[in-house]
Motif scaffolding. Structure first.
Motif, short mmCIF file in Angstrom:
data_model
loop_
_atom_site.label_atom_id
_atom_site.label_comp_id
_atom_site.label_asym_id
_atom_site.label_seq_id
_atom_site.Cartn_x
_atom_site.Cartn_y
_atom_site.Cartn_z
N GLY A 1 37.27 -5.93 13.15
CA GLY A 1 37.78 -4.40 12.83
C GLY A 1 36.21 -3.58 13.35
N PHE A 2 36.42 -2.66 14.12
CA PHE A 2 35.04 -1.83 14.87
C PHE A 2 35.44 -0.34 14.40
CE2 PHE A 2 34.70 -5.45 17.10
CZ PHE A 2 33.35 -6.76 16.22
N LEU A 3 34.54 0.57 13.90
CA LEU A 3 35.17 1.96 13.86
C LEU A 3 33.94 2.71 13.78
CD1 LEU A 3 37.09 4.13 12.99
CD2 LEU A 3 35.90 3.98 10.27
N LEU A 4 33.81 3.52 15.41
CA LEU A 4 32.67 4.36 16.06
C LEU A 4 32.79 5.51 16.26
CD1 LEU A 4 32.87 1.12 19.71
CD2 LEU A 4 31.30 1.46 17.64
N GLN A 5 31.59 6.16 16.46
CA GLN A 5 32.37 7.83 16.36
C GLN A 5 32.69 7.97 17.30
OE1 GLN A 5 30.59 10.13 13.83
NE2 GLN A 5 31.24 8.00 12.38
N LYS A 6 32.95 9.93 17.51
CA LYS A 6 32.48 10.59 18.97
C LYS A 6 33.12 9.65 19.97
CE LYS A 6 29.78 13.76 16.70
NZ LYS A 6 30.70 14.69 16.85
N PRO A 7 34.57 9.16 20.35
CA PRO A 7 35.72 9.31 21.08
C PRO A 7 34.68 9.15 22.81
CG PRO A 7 37.43 10.49 20.45
CD PRO A 7 35.72 10.43 19.44
N GLN A 8 34.37 10.81 22.81
CA GLN A 8 33.82 11.18 23.99
C GLN A 8 32.44 11.14 24.65
OE1 GLN A 8 34.27 12.24 21.32
NE2 GLN A 8 32.75 14.36 20.73
N GLN A 9 31.90 10.65 23.45
CA GLN A 9 30.73 10.51 23.74
C GLN A 9 30.69 8.86 25.12
OE1 GLN A 9 27.20 10.55 20.90
NE2 GLN A 9 27.53 12.32 20.24
N SER A 10 29.61 9.12 26.13
CA SER A 10 29.45 7.95 26.79
C SER A 10 29.13 6.79 25.73
CB SER A 10 29.12 8.26 28.06
OG SER A 10 27.53 8.89 27.68
N ILE B 1 8.18 18.25 26.96
CA ILE B 1 8.27 16.68 26.99
C ILE B 1 9.26 16.37 25.65
CG2 ILE B 1 6.97 14.12 26.22
CD1 ILE B 1 4.49 16.39 26.43
N ALA B 2 10.39 15.70 26.71
CA ALA B 2 12.05 15.58 26.06
C ALA B 2 12.14 13.94 25.49
CB ALA B 2 12.95 16.65 26.73
N VAL B 3 12.28 14.01 24.09
CA VAL B 3 12.73 12.41 23.90
C VAL B 3 14.42 12.24 23.75
CG1 VAL B 3 12.39 9.88 22.35
CG2 VAL B 3 10.72 11.86 23.78
N VAL B 4 14.68 11.18 24.12
CA VAL B 4 16.33 11.37 23.55
C VAL B 4 16.45 10.04 23.38
CG1 VAL B 4 16.60 13.42 25.02
CG2 VAL B 4 17.32 10.85 26.09
N ASN B 5 17.44 9.73 22.80
CA ASN B 5 18.59 7.99 22.53
C ASN B 5 19.14 7.60 23.43
OD1 ASN B 5 16.74 7.69 20.08
ND2 ASN B 5 17.50 9.77 18.75
N GLU B 6 19.54 6.89 24.10
CA GLU B 6 19.98 5.72 24.68
C GLU B 6 20.51 6.34 25.85
OE1 GLU B 6 21.25 3.70 23.56
OE2 GLU B 6 21.19 4.61 20.88
N LEU B 7 20.29 5.59 27.03
CA LEU B 7 20.84 5.67 28.40
C LEU B 7 21.90 5.59 28.88
CD1 LEU B 7 18.79 5.80 31.37
CD2 LEU B 7 19.42 2.60 31.24
N THR B 8 22.30 6.81 29.19
CA THR B 8 23.68 7.88 29.35
C THR B 8 23.58 7.66 30.86
OG1 THR B 8 23.28 9.33 28.85
CG2 THR B 8 23.93 7.77 27.15
N PRO B 9 25.01 8.09 31.68
CA PRO B 9 24.37 8.45 32.86
C PRO B 9 24.05 10.71 32.34
CG PRO B 9 26.76 7.90 32.55
CD PRO B 9 26.28 7.69 30.97
N GLU B 10 24.41 11.04 31.71
CA GLU B 10 23.18 12.27 31.19
C GLU B 10 21.83 11.78 30.87
OE1 GLU B 10 25.94 11.00 29.45
OE2 GLU B 10 27.64 12.55 30.24
#
Length: 343
Positions: free
Chosen positions: A68-77, A278-287
């Protein structure tokens, strides 16, 4: 006209006859294991439509594991990508048959998470999830441990000493890396800020701690503002970023420790500040990819989602087969640094 691969295409890719592929598909006559696996691998590589049936035929005699895998926020890419990589990693297992159940929680309340966790425990032999560090979650993890169901924390740790293991990034190092980027890229010391989704997400808190500790140690002339909580939502992050820019026109950069980066990106675009912060974010997504290309984001710190899925499934299978380790551990994955020059 459809370009869907045919059985002849599959036979050619596997280097066998059409009759052999037919035997594997329909189980009419025995086929050597090596040949059957070659047909299955070829089916995956060419996108053959019956790859699921082939997998069932090839691996029907293997040990079966329900995970079983329980993830967060299904709308996030990002979480959609993690889900897809889990499915791919399960299909790629050649020595066992993995049946993954992937669910999402839209609302990270203790009740919402624990109810999902208990429901998944009724169907699975091990569970891995992304969750805040709530006492109620820890209590359920301890209960499941007593029942012989190992639980793993993904991306953000929780229930330390009780859960079977943590798989993800070294979040303290991630925070320090974000601070290093801002300090090195800034033209002069100025104000910097950080957003966290929730202080209950230990991964976010560790990133914030690492962020602040780097500035204290290596760049004390920078002023680190009070941390803002954005609940991992784009809407709150958007408004908070606009407010931050209005109150601190001398802001030089910020780090979004968790989710919600889309709001910060849209605020920078709205204020036409591309290339000025200088903006730093997490994860490479389309956005974030688009924002990197447009000079809105300076750095994206990215989780290797394929490695995350593979390592998690391997550890879950081991825990089921060998039992609890008695020494819950941490598995740190290397993270990728994505800049506008290497997207």
């Amino acid at each position: 006209m459809s370009n869907r691969p045919t059985i002849a295409d599959l036979a050619g890719a596997a280097g066998v006859s059409v009759a052999t592929v037919d035997r594997v598909l329909n189980g009419r006559h025995p086929v050597r294991e090596e040949t059957a696996r070659r047909v299955y691998d070829a089916a995956k590589s060419i996108g053959y439509h019956a790859v699921g049936l082939l997998r069932q035929r090839v691996f029907e005699d293997l040990p079966q594991y329900r995970l079983g895998f329980l993830l967060q926020k299904p709308q996030q890419s990002f979480y959609q990508t993690v889900a897809k990589e889990i499915e791919n990693a399960a299909l790629a297992m050649s020595n066992v048959r993995v049946l993954p159940q992937i669910e999402f929680v839209a609302n990270s309340t203790p009740t919402g998470i624990t109810e999902k966790l208990k429901a998944m425990a009724a169907r699975n032999q091990a569970i891995a999830l992304v969750a805040p560090d709530y006492p109620a979650v820890t209590a359920v993890v301890e209960e499941l441990k007593e029942r012989g169901i190992p639980v793993f924390s993904l991306l953000s740790d929780f229930a330390a000493g009780i859960r079977e293991g943590y798989i993800g990034l070294n979040n303290h190092k991630v925070g320090r890396t974000a601070a290093w980027m801002i300090a090195k890229a800034a033209k002069k010391p100025a104000k910097v800020a950080a957003f966290v989704g929730s202080h209950r997400f230990l991964g976010h808190e560790l990133r914030e701690i690492g962020f602040r500790s780097y500035f204290r140690e290596h760049a004390p002339d920078f002023e680190v503002l009070d941390t803002m909580v954005n609940l991992d939502t784009a809407e709150i992050t958007h408004e908070a970023t606009l407010n931050l820019l209005q109150r601190h026109p001398d802001l030089t950069g910020f780090y979004v420790c968790g989710g919600g980066m889309e709001g910060a990106i849209s605020a920078i675009r709205e204020e036409k500040l591309e290339g000025q912060l200088i903006a730093v974010v997490n994860e490479l997504t389309p956005e974030s990819r688009s924002a990197l290309a447009d000079d809105v984001v300076t750095l994206a710190i990215s989780t290797p989602t394929g490695a995350l899925a593979r390592e998690t499934i391997n550890l879950m299978v081991q825990a089921i087969g060998k039992g609890p380790t008695g020494a819950p551990g941490q598995t740190f994955l290397p993270f990728d640094l994505i800049t506008p020059e290497n997207i």
